[in-house]
Design a protein around this motif. Sequence first.
Motif, PDB file in Angstrom:
ATOM      1  N   VAL A  79       0.805  -1.221   0.000  1.00 42.11           N
ATOM      2  CA  VAL A  79       0.000   0.000   0.000  1.00 42.11           C
ATOM      3  C   VAL A  79       0.838   1.272   0.000  1.00 42.11           C
ATOM      4  O   VAL A  79       0.527   2.240  -0.708  1.00 42.11           O
ATOM      5  CB  VAL A  79      -0.952  -0.004   1.229  1.00 42.11           C
ATOM      6  CG1 VAL A  79      -1.622   1.359   1.406  1.00 42.11           C
ATOM      7  CG2 VAL A  79      -1.994  -1.089   1.075  1.00 42.11           C
ATOM      8  N   LEU A  80       1.914   1.306   0.791  1.00 39.85           N
ATOM      9  CA  LEU A  80       2.596   2.568   1.062  1.00 39.85           C
ATOM     10  C   LEU A  80       3.229   3.237  -0.171  1.00 39.85           C
ATOM     11  O   LEU A  80       3.176   4.476  -0.275  1.00 39.85           O
ATOM     12  CB  LEU A  80       3.652   2.364   2.151  1.00 39.85           C
ATOM     13  CG  LEU A  80       3.077   2.132   3.551  1.00 39.85           C
ATOM     14  CD1 LEU A  80       4.190   1.947   4.560  1.00 39.85           C
ATOM     15  CD2 LEU A  80       2.160   3.286   3.971  1.00 39.85           C
ATOM     16  N   PRO A  81       3.856   2.494  -1.112  1.00 35.24           N
ATOM     17  CA  PRO A  81       4.401   3.209  -2.279  1.00 35.24           C
ATOM     18  C   PRO A  81       3.348   4.021  -3.022  1.00 35.24           C
ATOM     19  O   PRO A  81       3.569   5.195  -3.345  1.00 35.24           O
ATOM     20  CB  PRO A  81       4.959   2.073  -3.149  1.00 35.24           C
ATOM     21  CG  PRO A  81       5.285   0.987  -2.179  1.00 35.24           C
ATOM     22  CD  PRO A  81       4.215   1.061  -1.143  1.00 35.24           C
ATOM     23  N   GLY A  82       2.204   3.407  -3.294  1.00 32.83           N
ATOM     24  CA  GLY A  82       1.130   4.135  -3.964  1.00 32.83           C
ATOM     25  C   GLY A  82       0.579   5.260  -3.116  1.00 32.83           C
ATOM     26  O   GLY A  82       0.200   6.321  -3.642  1.00 32.83           O
ATOM     27  N   ALA A  83       0.537   5.066  -1.783  1.00 30.96           N
ATOM     28  CA  ALA A  83       0.017   6.104  -0.889  1.00 30.96           C
ATOM     29  C   ALA A  83       0.869   7.359  -0.944  1.00 30.96           C
ATOM     30  O   ALA A  83       0.352   8.486  -0.942  1.00 30.96           O
ATOM     31  CB  ALA A  83      -0.062   5.566   0.540  1.00 30.96           C
ATOM     32  N   PHE A  84       2.193   7.203  -0.998  1.00 26.82           N
ATOM     33  CA  PHE A  84       3.072   8.373  -1.085  1.00 26.82           C
ATOM     34  C   PHE A  84       2.926   9.076  -2.436  1.00 26.82           C
ATOM     35  O   PHE A  84       2.980  10.306  -2.519  1.00 26.82           O
ATOM     36  CB  PHE A  84       4.528   7.962  -0.847  1.00 26.82           C
ATOM     37  CG  PHE A  84       4.846   7.696   0.599  1.00 26.82           C
ATOM     38  CD1 PHE A  84       4.723   8.695   1.549  1.00 26.82           C
ATOM     39  CD2 PHE A  84       5.247   6.439   1.014  1.00 26.82           C
ATOM     40  CE1 PHE A  84       5.003   8.460   2.884  1.00 26.82           C
ATOM     41  CE2 PHE A  84       5.529   6.185   2.349  1.00 26.82           C
ATOM     42  CZ  PHE A  84       5.411   7.204   3.288  1.00 26.82           C
ATOM     43  N   VAL A  85       2.742   8.297  -3.497  1.00 22.16           N
ATOM     44  CA  VAL A  85       2.526   8.908  -4.821  1.00 22.16           C
ATOM     45  C   VAL A  85       1.218   9.685  -4.834  1.00 22.16           C
ATOM     46  O   VAL A  85       1.137  10.810  -5.345  1.00 22.16           O
ATOM     47  CB  VAL A  85       2.535   7.827  -5.918  1.00 22.16           C
ATOM     48  CG1 VAL A  85       2.205   8.453  -7.278  1.00 22.16           C
ATOM     49  CG2 VAL A  85       3.891   7.144  -5.987  1.00 22.16           C
ATOM     50  N   ILE A  86       0.161   9.095  -4.263  1.00 26.97           N
ATOM     51  CA  ILE A  86      -1.139   9.769  -4.185  1.00 26.97           C
ATOM     52  C   ILE A  86      -1.018  11.072  -3.402  1.00 26.97           C
ATOM     53  O   ILE A  86      -1.619  12.098  -3.765  1.00 26.97           O
ATOM     54  CB  ILE A  86      -2.184   8.843  -3.538  1.00 26.97           C
ATOM     55  CG1 ILE A  86      -2.587   7.728  -4.509  1.00 26.97           C
ATOM     56  CG2 ILE A  86      -3.420   9.622  -3.079  1.00 26.97           C
ATOM     57  CD1 ILE A  86      -3.489   8.169  -5.633  1.00 26.97           C
ATOM     58  N   LEU A  87      -0.253  11.055  -2.303  1.00 23.70           N
ATOM     59  CA  LEU A  87      -0.059  12.268  -1.505  1.00 23.70           C
ATOM     60  C   LEU A  87       0.515  13.385  -2.360  1.00 23.70           C
ATOM     61  O   LEU A  87       0.008  14.523  -2.346  1.00 23.70           O
ATOM     62  CB  LEU A  87       0.864  11.953  -0.327  1.00 23.70           C
ATOM     63  CG  LEU A  87       1.334  13.156   0.512  1.00 23.70           C
ATOM     64  CD1 LEU A  87       0.160  13.844   1.177  1.00 23.70           C
ATOM     65  CD2 LEU A  87       2.360  12.715   1.556  1.00 23.70           C
ATOM     66  N   ALA A  88       1.562  13.072  -3.120  1.00 22.15           N
ATOM     67  CA  ALA A  88       2.188  14.093  -3.969  1.00 22.15           C
ATOM     68  C   ALA A  88       1.232  14.568  -5.065  1.00 22.15           C
ATOM     69  O   ALA A  88       1.110  15.777  -5.321  1.00 22.15           O
ATOM     70  CB  ALA A  88       3.472  13.533  -4.578  1.00 22.15           C
ATOM     71  N   LEU A  89       0.537  13.631  -5.710  1.00 22.03           N
ATOM     72  CA  LEU A  89      -0.380  13.995  -6.790  1.00 22.03           C
ATOM     73  C   LEU A  89      -1.534  14.845  -6.278  1.00 22.03           C
ATOM     74  O   LEU A  89      -1.943  15.828  -6.918  1.00 22.03           O
ATOM     75  CB  LEU A  89      -0.916  12.737  -7.469  1.00 22.03           C
ATOM     76  CG  LEU A  89       0.070  11.930  -8.321  1.00 22.03           C
ATOM     77  CD1 LEU A  89      -0.578  10.645  -8.806  1.00 22.03           C
ATOM     78  CD2 LEU A  89       0.557  12.752  -9.506  1.00 22.03           C
ATOM     79  N   ALA A  90      -2.081  14.478  -5.116  1.00 26.20           N
ATOM     80  CA  ALA A  90      -3.242  15.205  -4.594  1.00 26.20           C
ATOM     81  C   ALA A  90      -2.871  16.625  -4.189  1.00 26.20           C
ATOM     82  O   ALA A  90      -3.627  17.573  -4.449  1.00 26.20           O
ATOM     83  CB  ALA A  90      -3.833  14.454  -3.399  1.00 26.20           C
ATOM     84  N   LEU A  91      -1.707  16.804  -3.539  1.00 30.44           N
ATOM     85  CA  LEU A  91      -1.302  18.153  -3.163  1.00 30.44           C
ATOM     86  C   LEU A  91      -1.004  18.993  -4.404  1.00 30.44           C
ATOM     87  O   LEU A  91      -1.354  20.186  -4.464  1.00 30.44           O
ATOM     88  CB  LEU A  91      -0.073  18.087  -2.252  1.00 30.44           C
ATOM     89  CG  LEU A  91      -0.325  17.521  -0.847  1.00 30.44           C
ATOM     90  CD1 LEU A  91       0.964  17.452  -0.053  1.00 30.44           C
ATOM     91  CD2 LEU A  91      -1.363  18.361  -0.100  1.00 30.44           C
ATOM     92  N   GLY A  92      -0.359  18.386  -5.417  1.00 28.58           N
ATOM     93  CA  GLY A  92      -0.134  19.108  -6.666  1.00 28.58           C
ATOM     94  C   GLY A  92      -1.436  19.502  -7.328  1.00 28.58           C
ATOM     95  O   GLY A  92      -1.590  20.629  -7.827  1.00 28.58           O
TER      96      GLY A  92
END
Length: 407
Positions: A79-92
């Motif tokens: 889960v965590l690799p995708g979660a960190f990518v989602i965090l960056a994408l959502a803030l952007g």
Amino acid sequence: MFRVFGRIGLLSFGGPAAQISMMHEDLVVRHKWLSEQQFLGALSFCMLLPGPEAMQLATYAGWRLRGVPGGLMAGLLFVLPGAFVILALALGYAYYGQLPLVQALFLGVKAAVVVIVLQALLNLARRALVGRQSWVLAVLGFAAMFFLSVPFPLIIGAAAMWGYLASRGQVNRPSPTTPVPLAATLRTATLWGALWGAPIVVAWALGAAFLTDLALFFSKLALVTFGGAYAVLAYMTETVVATKGWLSTAQMIDALGLAETTPGPLILVTEFVGLLAGFAQGGPGQAVLAGALTLWVTFTPCFLWIFTGAPYIERLLERPRLKGALAGISAAVVGVIANLSVWFALHVLFKRVQQTRFGPVPDLTSFSPLSLVMMMIAGVFLLGLRQSMLRVLAGMVLFAGAIYGLR
């Protein structure tokens, strides 16, 4: 184990089918950590559970190899690799998503998302619709959600009951497994249930009304996520957009498109929704807090189901009524995803869609020919030429950018 499950987590693009295939190659064929029978039995069990079956399968494999620490490591690495990518994408997206160029690029994402959901619908229909009864359940599921706005949990409950009752008369086969002490099961369930609910209680005690509401909704969503993320997207969208007002319809479609580009389970779209909702409420700090809370209440239940139920896998799979309930749910979910396909298509093809008592009705004067052309192009490449999802998404973004540049 860390290396193998870390690799699976980093490369788990393409949805549950691709993820399960990768796990089979690594766990059964290459390393022989699980037998074919153990792998298929675990997969069948995970499909009975709410939540992302691929993540739960990874958690079970880790549990089977090294107990609870192994299960935690395998599940978190998935889960965590995708979660960190989602965090960056959502803030952007929160900072730059309203720029004209970005909105133009997302027109290509939206067109591709409609076709991606249609592809998921076709794949599930081939597996789930095997007789007249399943077709009836699918049609009823579509009509109930599209025309009558029946809540998704009620549709799931009714379909499960239908499938359960339709399996009457079939005899359970005796299981050769050793009984599991009830006290151990209760301790496991109590511990993970407490972990699941702890941050909700803390948010409530601190008077954080928004975070409490967010956590309660996504906790309820975690209980009814049968049939994959696509099945609950319509229910989630209706609640998040129409009832709560946390996101707009366009933001919800964009969230799904970006979640499709990340590794890990598609249900990570809930984190994206939590981050955007939190950003609207209180900026980046609130966004990160809301996203973390959403992740917690979405995935902690997965560990609860696996660590509590894994010792009972062989027994549960010998019960035909349970399998009948799952078959009923799968059939109804086809109708629910069909509703989602139509709903997304209407909101992409028409700029104005009115929600009436008997379903959404588009304003025909707001029809977008460009959106139709882009959907047809995405359909040719994804359904006709069988190109990968990531390649089609990237191509549609470039195509939308080129059109924007020519205007």
